[in-house]
Design a protein around this motif. Structure first.
Motif, PDB file in Angstrom:
ATOM      1  N   TYR A 200      35.626  11.311  50.102  1.00 51.57           N
ATOM      2  CA  TYR A 200      36.397  12.172  50.991  1.00 51.57           C
ATOM      3  C   TYR A 200      36.930  13.373  50.207  1.00 51.57           C
ATOM      4  O   TYR A 200      37.430  13.226  49.089  1.00 51.57           O
ATOM      5  CB  TYR A 200      37.574  11.406  51.588  1.00 51.57           C
ATOM      6  N   ASN A 201      36.841  14.560  50.803  1.00 44.62           N
ATOM      7  CA  ASN A 201      37.414  15.743  50.166  1.00 44.62           C
ATOM      8  C   ASN A 201      38.889  15.873  50.536  1.00 44.62           C
ATOM      9  O   ASN A 201      39.461  14.966  51.160  1.00 44.62           O
ATOM     10  CB  ASN A 201      36.621  17.006  50.530  1.00 44.62           C
ATOM     11  N   SER A 202      39.517  16.970  50.168  1.00 44.91           N
ATOM     12  CA  SER A 202      40.951  17.155  50.405  1.00 44.91           C
ATOM     13  C   SER A 202      41.302  17.206  51.885  1.00 44.91           C
ATOM     14  O   SER A 202      42.458  17.011  52.271  1.00 44.91           O
ATOM     15  CB  SER A 202      41.439  18.433  49.715  1.00 44.91           C
ATOM     16  N   LYS A 203      40.290  17.464  52.725  1.00 43.59           N
ATOM     17  CA  LYS A 203      40.505  17.515  54.173  1.00 43.59           C
ATOM     18  C   LYS A 203      40.107  16.201  54.847  1.00 43.59           C
ATOM     19  O   LYS A 203      40.020  16.129  56.067  1.00 43.59           O
ATOM     20  CB  LYS A 203      39.704  18.664  54.782  1.00 43.59           C
ATOM     21  N   ASN A 204      39.850  15.167  54.022  1.00 43.30           N
ATOM     22  CA  ASN A 204      39.445  13.839  54.524  1.00 43.30           C
ATOM     23  C   ASN A 204      38.093  13.894  55.230  1.00 43.30           C
ATOM     24  O   ASN A 204      37.840  13.132  56.165  1.00 43.30           O
ATOM     25  CB  ASN A 204      40.501  13.256  55.463  1.00 43.30           C
ATOM     26  N   GLU A 205      37.210  14.777  54.748  1.00 44.27           N
ATOM     27  CA  GLU A 205      35.864  14.891  55.275  1.00 44.27           C
ATOM     28  C   GLU A 205      34.883  14.268  54.277  1.00 44.27           C
ATOM     29  O   GLU A 205      35.077  14.366  53.068  1.00 44.27           O
ATOM     30  CB  GLU A 205      35.496  16.363  55.488  1.00 44.27           C
ATOM     31  N   GLU A 206      33.816  13.650  54.792  1.00 46.96           N
ATOM     32  CA  GLU A 206      32.837  13.022  53.904  1.00 46.96           C
ATOM     33  C   GLU A 206      31.955  14.071  53.246  1.00 46.96           C
ATOM     34  O   GLU A 206      31.388  14.924  53.937  1.00 46.96           O
ATOM     35  CB  GLU A 206      31.959  12.045  54.679  1.00 46.96           C
ATOM     36  N   VAL A 207      31.850  14.013  51.916  1.00 42.32           N
ATOM     37  CA  VAL A 207      30.955  14.902  51.180  1.00 42.32           C
ATOM     38  C   VAL A 207      30.099  14.065  50.238  1.00 42.32           C
ATOM     39  O   VAL A 207      30.494  12.974  49.812  1.00 42.32           O
ATOM     40  CB  VAL A 207      31.730  15.969  50.363  1.00 42.32           C
ATOM     41  N   PHE A 208      28.903  14.578  49.941  1.00 38.19           N
ATOM     42  CA  PHE A 208      28.050  13.887  48.975  1.00 38.19           C
ATOM     43  C   PHE A 208      28.652  14.019  47.575  1.00 38.19           C
ATOM     44  O   PHE A 208      29.235  15.040  47.223  1.00 38.19           O
ATOM     45  CB  PHE A 208      26.638  14.459  48.993  1.00 38.19           C
ATOM     46  N   ASN A 209      28.463  12.961  46.774  1.00 39.19           N
ATOM     47  CA  ASN A 209      29.031  12.922  45.429  1.00 39.19           C
ATOM     48  C   ASN A 209      27.944  12.814  44.366  1.00 39.19           C
ATOM     49  O   ASN A 209      28.190  12.357  43.261  1.00 39.19           O
ATOM     50  CB  ASN A 209      30.010  11.734  45.319  1.00 39.19           C
ATOM     51  N   PHE A 210      26.730  13.233  44.708  1.00 47.14           N
ATOM     52  CA  PHE A 210      25.618  13.169  43.756  1.00 47.14           C
ATOM     53  C   PHE A 210      24.550  14.171  44.186  1.00 47.14           C
ATOM     54  O   PHE A 210      24.542  14.665  45.313  1.00 47.14           O
ATOM     55  CB  PHE A 210      25.009  11.761  43.730  1.00 47.14           C
ATOM     56  N   GLY A 211      23.639  14.438  43.270  1.00 45.62           N
ATOM     57  CA  GLY A 211      22.428  15.186  43.585  1.00 45.62           C
ATOM     58  C   GLY A 211      22.635  16.652  43.930  1.00 45.62           C
ATOM     59  O   GLY A 211      23.686  17.240  43.690  1.00 45.62           O
ATOM     60  N   LYS A 212      21.600  17.232  44.527  1.00 44.87           N
ATOM     61  CA  LYS A 212      21.582  18.679  44.767  1.00 44.87           C
ATOM     62  C   LYS A 212      22.594  19.112  45.825  1.00 44.87           C
ATOM     63  O   LYS A 212      22.939  20.295  45.893  1.00 44.87           O
ATOM     64  CB  LYS A 212      20.181  19.128  45.172  1.00 44.87           C
ATOM     65  N   TYR A 213      23.067  18.166  46.639  1.00 41.72           N
ATOM     66  CA  TYR A 213      24.050  18.513  47.670  1.00 41.72           C
ATOM     67  C   TYR A 213      25.451  18.021  47.326  1.00 41.72           C
ATOM     68  O   TYR A 213      26.304  17.889  48.210  1.00 41.72           O
ATOM     69  CB  TYR A 213      23.615  17.942  49.019  1.00 41.72           C
ATOM     70  N   VAL A 218      28.598  15.886  54.367  1.00 40.71           N
ATOM     71  CA  VAL A 218      27.466  15.033  54.737  1.00 40.71           C
ATOM     72  C   VAL A 218      26.894  15.469  56.077  1.00 40.71           C
ATOM     73  O   VAL A 218      25.672  15.583  56.237  1.00 40.71           O
ATOM     74  CB  VAL A 218      27.907  13.553  54.799  1.00 40.71           C
ATOM     75  N   THR A 219      27.756  15.720  57.051  1.00 40.75           N
ATOM     76  CA  THR A 219      27.275  16.136  58.373  1.00 40.75           C
ATOM     77  C   THR A 219      26.512  17.457  58.298  1.00 40.75           C
ATOM     78  O   THR A 219      25.496  17.642  58.974  1.00 40.75           O
ATOM     79  CB  THR A 219      28.455  16.266  59.354  1.00 40.75           C
ATOM     80  N   GLU A 220      26.985  18.350  57.461  1.00 42.16           N
ATOM     81  CA  GLU A 220      26.332  19.655  57.297  1.00 42.16           C
ATOM     82  C   GLU A 220      24.934  19.494  56.709  1.00 42.16           C
ATOM     83  O   GLU A 220      23.970  20.107  57.165  1.00 42.16           O
ATOM     84  CB  GLU A 220      27.195  20.536  56.393  1.00 42.16           C
ATOM     85  N   VAL A 221      24.820  18.643  55.693  1.00 39.59           N
ATOM     86  CA  VAL A 221      23.528  18.411  55.045  1.00 39.59           C
ATOM     87  C   VAL A 221      22.547  17.739  56.000  1.00 39.59           C
ATOM     88  O   VAL A 221      21.367  18.111  56.076  1.00 39.59           O
ATOM     89  CB  VAL A 221      23.703  17.562  53.770  1.00 39.59           C
ATOM     90  N   MET A 224      21.297  20.342  58.365  1.00 43.58           N
ATOM     91  CA  MET A 224      20.501  21.383  57.710  1.00 43.58           C
ATOM     92  C   MET A 224      19.183  20.849  57.168  1.00 43.58           C
ATOM     93  O   MET A 224      18.150  21.505  57.209  1.00 43.58           O
ATOM     94  CB  MET A 224      21.334  21.990  56.573  1.00 43.58           C
ATOM     95  N   ASP A 225      19.228  19.603  56.624  1.00 46.49           N
ATOM     96  CA  ASP A 225      18.056  19.026  55.954  1.00 46.49           C
ATOM     97  C   ASP A 225      17.900  17.570  56.393  1.00 46.49           C
ATOM     98  O   ASP A 225      18.247  16.644  55.658  1.00 46.49           O
ATOM     99  CB  ASP A 225      18.236  19.123  54.439  1.00 46.49           C
ATOM    100  N   PRO A 226      17.395  17.332  57.603  1.00 46.52           N
ATOM    101  CA  PRO A 226      17.259  15.960  58.112  1.00 46.52           C
ATOM    102  C   PRO A 226      16.417  15.055  57.216  1.00 46.52           C
ATOM    103  O   PRO A 226      16.615  13.841  57.199  1.00 46.52           O
ATOM    104  CB  PRO A 226      16.587  16.165  59.478  1.00 46.52           C
ATOM    105  N   SER A 227      15.506  15.627  56.456  1.00 45.89           N
ATOM    106  CA  SER A 227      14.645  14.818  55.590  1.00 45.89           C
ATOM    107  C   SER A 227      15.438  14.159  54.464  1.00 45.89           C
ATOM    108  O   SER A 227      14.981  13.178  53.867  1.00 45.89           O
ATOM    109  CB  SER A 227      13.531  15.675  55.000  1.00 45.89           C
ATOM    110  N   VAL A 232      17.126   9.300  51.270  1.00 48.29           N
ATOM    111  CA  VAL A 232      18.133   8.321  50.846  1.00 48.29           C
ATOM    112  C   VAL A 232      17.760   6.929  51.357  1.00 48.29           C
ATOM    113  O   VAL A 232      17.819   5.945  50.601  1.00 48.29           O
ATOM    114  CB  VAL A 232      19.528   8.718  51.354  1.00 48.29           C
ATOM    115  N   MET A 233      17.365   6.829  52.608  1.00 43.48           N
ATOM    116  CA  MET A 233      17.046   5.523  53.198  1.00 43.48           C
ATOM    117  C   MET A 233      15.859   4.859  52.514  1.00 43.48           C
ATOM    118  O   MET A 233      15.773   3.630  52.460  1.00 43.48           O
ATOM    119  CB  MET A 233      16.775   5.679  54.695  1.00 43.48           C
ATOM    120  N   ASN A 234      14.949   5.646  51.969  1.00 43.64           N
ATOM    121  CA  ASN A 234      13.784   5.102  51.263  1.00 43.64           C
ATOM    122  C   ASN A 234      14.011   4.977  49.760  1.00 43.64           C
ATOM    123  O   ASN A 234      13.141   4.484  49.041  1.00 43.64           O
ATOM    124  CB  ASN A 234      12.547   5.972  51.515  1.00 43.64           C
TER     125      ASN A 234
END
Length: 258
Positions: A200-213, A218-221, A224-227, A232-234
């Motif tokens: 969670y970021n300072s606004k209590n929103e979910e953000v990725f904590n690894f990789g290029k994003y 998370v919702t934005e990614v 923007m990039d459904p793949s 991740v699932m695979n």
């Protein structure tokens, strides 16, 4: 000092095949259930992990493949274990970073629906590190003035952890004898999933904590990039990470359709 409990508190410790949360399995679990009236119930079970125990792990806890070959699998005891901890909060030593995530993985593999996120977690190691910076054996000696003769034995470690928490409450007047407070105090992270792949970021929103994003919503990614969801699932991520990511994705889809 007797613990001030609104719900039963289960102290637990795991011995495992290794230290990979996504891949390794439980070979022994010990639980000490402390009721609000102070009554204590303990249980220790060895488990067939259905995979080899690494030699490095055996050197630490002393449990061999031969020791567990005739023991029940986690799937066989999962429902009874879930019932045992139903309505309870959880406590352990380094449990927030290892035992809780690995236990969550085992429940998911066994298809047992238990929402650990609704529970409060007290990590006695975190309290110790914030106060003194030591290991469990040193904590036991420091707080309880006893030697931990059977370190890395699940039952011994579980009982020692319980005794250390009570001694910590006796030693530090600023520590509140309240599980909600202790849970918040012993948390190092603001993880969304137990593995910390999302936070969670300072606004209590979910953000990725690894990789290029990393650092991106998370919702934005996902929009923007459904793949990336498919990747991740695979990929070699924990089942809990995949479960939470799916919940966020479904929440976004439902929001669009509402």
């Amino acid at each position: 000092m007797q613990l001030n409990l609104a719900n039963p508190l289960v102290f637990f410790d795991l011995e495992t095949t290794g230290i990979n949360i996504s891949k390794d399995r439980i070979v022994e679990i010990s639980l000490l259930k402390v009721l609000p009236n102070g009554k204590e119930e303990s249980k220790t079970r060895r488990i067939n992990p259905e995979m080899p125990i690494s030699p490095e792990a055996t050197k630490i806890h002393g449990i061999t493949n031969e020791d567990v070959k005739d023991c029940p699998t986690f799937r066989a005891i999962a429902k009874s274990l879930a019932a045992l901890i139903e309505g309870c909060d959880l406590a352990g030593f380094n449990s927030n970073r290892f035992d809780i995530p690995l236990l969550a993985e085992e429940f998911l593999r066994a298809d047992v629906d238990i929402d650990l996120n609704k529970k409060k977690f007290v990590d006695v190691q975190t309290i110790f590190h914030k106060m003194e910076q030591r290991t469990l054996a040193a904590a036991y000696k420091f707080y309880c003035n006893k030697n931990l003769d059977n370190a890395h034995n699940a039952e011994s470690d579980t009982i020692a952890t319980y005794e250390v928490l009570k001694a910590q409450l006796d030693k530090y007047p600023d520590l509140q004898n309240d599980i909600k407070y202790l849970s918040e105090f012993s948390s190092f992270t603001n993880n969304v999933d137990f593995a910390g792949r999302m936070v969670y970021n300072s606004k209590n929103e979910e953000v990725f904590n690894f990789g290029k994003y990393k650092g991106r919503l998370v919702t934005e990614v996902l929009n923007m990039d459904p793949s990336y969801y498919t990747w991740v699932m695979n990929g070699d991520f924990s089942l809990h990470t995949k479960k939470i990511l799916t919940e966020i994705r479904l929440r976004g889809i439902q929001g669009k359709n509402s």
